[in-house]
Design an enzyme around this catalytic site. Structure first.
Site, PDB file in Angstrom:
ATOM      1  N   MET A  30       0.101  65.050  22.019  1.00  0.00           N
ATOM      2  CA  MET A  30       0.211  66.509  22.186  1.00  0.00           C
ATOM      3  C   MET A  30       1.681  66.934  22.294  1.00  0.00           C
ATOM      4  O   MET A  30       1.987  68.036  22.776  1.00  0.00           O
ATOM      5  CB  MET A  30      -0.576  66.957  23.417  1.00  0.00           C
ATOM      6  N   GLY A  31       2.582  66.058  21.860  1.00  0.00           N
ATOM      7  CA  GLY A  31       4.000  66.424  21.847  1.00  0.00           C
ATOM      8  C   GLY A  31       4.631  66.331  23.230  1.00  0.00           C
ATOM      9  O   GLY A  31       4.080  65.708  24.125  1.00  0.00           O
ATOM     10  N   HIS A  34       7.866  61.414  25.246  1.00  0.00           N
ATOM     11  CA  HIS A  34       8.708  60.651  26.169  1.00  0.00           C
ATOM     12  C   HIS A  34       8.629  59.180  25.767  1.00  0.00           C
ATOM     13  O   HIS A  34       7.970  58.836  24.768  1.00  0.00           O
ATOM     14  CB  HIS A  34       8.259  60.870  27.624  1.00  0.00           C
ATOM     15  N   GLY A  36       6.947  56.768  26.803  1.00  0.00           N
ATOM     16  CA  GLY A  36       5.585  56.228  26.671  1.00  0.00           C
ATOM     17  C   GLY A  36       5.070  56.412  25.254  1.00  0.00           C
ATOM     18  O   GLY A  36       4.538  55.480  24.633  1.00  0.00           O
ATOM     19  N   HIS A  37       5.275  57.612  24.708  1.00  0.00           N
ATOM     20  CA  HIS A  37       4.870  57.871  23.324  1.00  0.00           C
ATOM     21  C   HIS A  37       5.701  57.010  22.356  1.00  0.00           C
ATOM     22  O   HIS A  37       5.175  56.460  21.393  1.00  0.00           O
ATOM     23  CB  HIS A  37       5.094  59.345  22.962  1.00  0.00           C
ATOM     24  N   ASP A 152      -4.226  56.521  30.078  1.00  0.00           N
ATOM     25  CA  ASP A 152      -5.462  57.305  29.979  1.00  0.00           C
ATOM     26  C   ASP A 152      -6.608  56.318  29.736  1.00  0.00           C
ATOM     27  O   ASP A 152      -7.165  56.237  28.643  1.00  0.00           O
ATOM     28  CB  ASP A 152      -5.318  58.322  28.844  1.00  0.00           C
TER      29      ASP A 152
HETATM   30  P1  AMP Z   1      -0.606  62.908  25.232  1.00  0.00           P
HETATM   31  O1  AMP Z   1       0.512  63.457  24.421  1.00  0.00           O
HETATM   32  O2  AMP Z   1      -0.418  63.041  26.708  1.00  0.00           O
HETATM   33  O3  AMP Z   1      -1.962  63.376  24.761  1.00  0.00           O
HETATM   34  O4  AMP Z   1      -0.589  61.338  24.980  1.00  0.00           O
HETATM   35  C1  AMP Z   1      -0.635  60.805  23.680  1.00  0.00           C
HETATM   36  C2  AMP Z   1      -0.812  59.323  23.777  1.00  0.00           C
HETATM   37  O5  AMP Z   1       0.279  58.755  24.505  1.00  0.00           O
HETATM   38  C3  AMP Z   1      -2.096  58.926  24.531  1.00  0.00           C
HETATM   39  O6  AMP Z   1      -2.692  57.825  23.880  1.00  0.00           O
HETATM   40  C4  AMP Z   1      -1.574  58.555  25.889  1.00  0.00           C
HETATM   41  O7  AMP Z   1      -2.393  57.642  26.577  1.00  0.00           O
HETATM   42  C5  AMP Z   1      -0.225  57.936  25.539  1.00  0.00           C
HETATM   43  N1  AMP Z   1       0.660  57.951  26.705  1.00  0.00           N
HETATM   44  C6  AMP Z   1       0.982  59.019  27.469  1.00  0.00           C
HETATM   45  N2  AMP Z   1       1.766  58.645  28.494  1.00  0.00           N
HETATM   46  C7  AMP Z   1       1.952  57.299  28.356  1.00  0.00           C
HETATM   47  C8  AMP Z   1       2.672  56.314  29.110  1.00  0.00           C
HETATM   48  N3  AMP Z   1       3.352  56.631  30.201  1.00  0.00           N
HETATM   49  N4  AMP Z   1       2.641  55.051  28.675  1.00  0.00           N
HETATM   50  C9  AMP Z   1       1.943  54.704  27.563  1.00  0.00           C
HETATM   51  N5  AMP Z   1       1.247  55.580  26.818  1.00  0.00           N
HETATM   52  C10 AMP Z   1       1.249  56.860  27.211  1.00  0.00           C
END
Ligand code: AMP
Length: 282
Positions: A30-31, A34, A36-37, A152
């Site tokens: 969802m943009g 960071h 993690g992404h 998640d």
């Molecule tokens: P989001 O943008 O929050 O929907 O996350 C997109 C993807 O990035 C999802 O598969 C999340 O589980 C993953 N994600 C978000 N935060 C982290 C993190 N800290 N470490 C690893 N993967 C992450």
């Protein structure tokens, strides 16, 4: 990196790549990206031969309209990070591209008990919304490998079930949670923490680590309660802190000392909701 906006363009691109025998890796986001992404993308680049990232803030998965409105967005930084991580394609569809018939009448997905526990219990409709967008993206991209974050944890389980439900052969690769140096799981929502809240936030991870040290075979209720109280004392409003089987997410009240478990938590710091989890070994 190519930026694609229209689903039809993405479809043609993928058709052409697949005809060349490329292995398609996909990381939906969802943009407000960071590290993690970025790690998901880097893993995808290692494992696949074509890496596609999508950015779409999905309106149907927010049970709190305020959370949707305030969801952080910084597209230029996102493009920079994806390019640096060697993604091949960034797909940025519009709401109309994903929901051409609107968001009123939507298909229902059979997720079983995964749709009634933990996140599903505290965010009604959330996983149905996640499946709305993911079913559309998965049918469009039909990736060989799908990269998602273990942060998640329940979402990974839901998406595995969805993949089977819609009959794809995509393999889900669950990537480890990337943390700040103080242990806080990286999240786009961390940007909404005040400096004071940011100082308290790592307590979630510390509490999970404490639980992992303290756990003993037998009843788990007292340990979960102690952990909840510890977080409340620090100023959190706890939705849940619970133990579950690592492989099927059945909630666990007792532990035999061998069952692979995960401890999962969701808690608010004022208006910001944070989630995290930690696996527990024998
Ligand atoms: P989001 O943008 O929050 O929907 O996350 C997109 C993807 O990035 C999802 O598969 C999340 O589980 C993953 N994600 C978000 N935060 C982290 C993190 N800290 N470490 C690893 N993967 C992450």
């Amino acid at each position: 990196m190519i930026i694609i906006k229209r689903p039809s363009d993405l479809r043609s691109f993928i058709r052409s790549e697949k005809s060349k025998g490329q292995v398609i890796g996909f990381a939906p986001t969802m943009g407000a990206l960071h590290e993690g992404h970025v790690q998901l993308i880097k893993t995808a680049v290692e494992r696949a031969t074509v890496t596609i990232c999508s950015i779409f803030v999905n309106p149907t998965q927010f049970n709190d309209p305020e959370d949707f409105k305030k969801y952080p967005q910084h597209p230029e930084k996102d493009i920079y990070l994806l390019d640096k991580a060697s993604a091949d394609v960034l797909f940025i569809p519009s709401v109309n591209d994903i929901y051409p018939s609107g968001t009123e009448k939507l298909e229902r997905f059979e997720l079983g008990y995964l749709d009634s526990i933990l996140e599903a219990r505290f965010r009604p409709g959330h996983f149905q919304g996640v499946c709305q967008v993911m079913s559309r993206l998965l049918r469009l991209v039909n990736p060989d490998l799908l990269f998602m974050g273990s942060k998640d944890y329940q979402q990974c389980m839901v998406i595995k079930k969805l993949i089977a439900e819609i009959g794809l052969s995509t393999e889900l690769v669950a990537c480890p949670t990337v943390r700040e140096p103080d242990g806080l799981a990286m999240s786009s929502r961390n940007l909404r923490l005040s400096p004071e809240e940011r100082k308290i936030a790592p307590e979630i991870y510390k509490t999970l680590q404490h639980v992992r040290e303290e756990i003993r075979p037998g009843s788990l209720g007292a340990l979960a309660l102690k952990a909840k109280q510890r977080l409340e004392q620090k100023g959190f409003r706890v939705d849940y802190i619970a133990f579950a089987d690592r492989d099927n997410l059945q909630l666990a009240e007792e532990w035999d000392g061998r069952q692979p478990l995960v401890v999962l938590v969701a808690a608010f710091l004022n208006k910001v909701r944070l989630i995290d989890n930690l696996t527990i070994d024998e």
